[in-house]
Design an enzyme around this catalytic site. Sequence first.
Site, short mmCIF file in Angstrom:
data_model
loop_
_atom_site.label_atom_id
_atom_site.label_comp_id
_atom_site.label_asym_id
_atom_site.label_seq_id
_atom_site.Cartn_x
_atom_site.Cartn_y
_atom_site.Cartn_z
N ASP A 91 -97.51 -2.31 -6.59
CA ASP A 91 -98.25 -3.42 -5.99
C ASP A 91 -97.21 -4.43 -5.50
OD1 ASP A 91 -99.86 -5.46 -5.16
OD2 ASP A 91 -101.29 -5.21 -6.80
N ILE B 291 -97.36 -7.30 -3.91
CA ILE B 291 -97.69 -8.65 -4.40
C ILE B 291 -99.06 -8.53 -5.06
CG2 ILE B 291 -98.14 -11.08 -3.90
CD1 ILE B 291 -96.51 -10.89 -1.37
N ASP B 292 -99.11 -8.67 -6.36
CA ASP B 292 -100.39 -8.72 -7.06
C ASP B 292 -100.71 -10.20 -7.27
OD1 ASP B 292 -102.64 -7.53 -8.44
OD2 ASP B 292 -101.76 -8.44 -10.23
N THR C 26 -102.26 -11.80 -4.27
CA THR C 26 -101.97 -12.19 -2.88
C THR C 26 -102.67 -13.50 -2.49
OG1 THR C 26 -101.64 -9.88 -2.27
CG2 THR C 26 -102.08 -11.40 -0.47
N ASP D 28 -102.91 -2.24 -9.53
CA ASP D 28 -103.13 -3.47 -10.31
C ASP D 28 -102.92 -3.20 -11.80
OD1 ASP D 28 -104.18 -4.84 -8.00
OD2 ASP D 28 -106.14 -3.91 -8.36
#
Length: 269
Positions: free
Chosen positions: A84, A86-87, A89, A217
Amino acid sequence: MTQELVALAETLARAAGRLVHDGRPDRVDVAATKSSPIDVVTAMDLASEALLREMLAEHRPDDGVLGEEEGYVPGTTGLTWVLDPIDGTVNYLYGIPAYAISVAVVAGEPDPQEWTAVAGCVQSVSDGRTYTAGRGLGARLDGRRLQINAAPDLATSLVGTGFGYVAQRRRAQARIVAEVLPQVRDIRRIGSAALDLCSIASGGLDLYYERGLNPWDLAAGGLVAQEAGAVLTGLDGRKADAEMTVAGPAGTVAELVEILERMGAASDE
Ligand code: IPD
């Protein structure tokens, strides 16, 4: 081997963390949307995943890669990297300092019902905190061994959760939250599932549940939580996945699972 994979996951997540940290403009633009107009992708999500894939091509060219933005490329080793870029966002978009890079490597099919997570790293970008875990090797925050909170009662548990991006799912999730909220200390919606799961490991949350998590995620944060002593489960005997993910100490997880199953929380009806 596992230790080497943890080290590589950390190298990747830190490199992407530096890119995301140093490259954040004052005003972030939305590059695209996905499942709904509020499910956004920024140029930095794409750049971060491209960097992670480049580094993997250099260090582990034969492993598979499953990433949020670029999809699945199978490998030949039985190992798949689950990324991921950018977890969190939406937090990144608004400058709310709860977003992370999530890098895991799993054995078996890249599906949470099938895989065994082997190693993972969650790099919290704004505060530079690095969560790592290796199967059987424990979980660490900046090198310090993590252990979940001693099991409090459900009534005194601080519970993290999250919401999907589509209206029908949100209506169903609101119905579940309305049932859970009066039975616990409070609810937190941090906005990054990977950081929620790491918060279970570090004692920042007692319990966590969410419907709708994607593999990226869940993979690294789920291993961090488990290696810190948490139970990670779905409902009705299933493993944690998109249908439902619950994490925390065994006793209160069982109580929360009972509520979620009774409420039919694994459905959007
Ligand atoms: C989201 C975050 C959020 C969770 C959503 C995820 P993204 O990931 O983890 O906390 O509630 O289910 O999709 O879109 O920021 O990578």
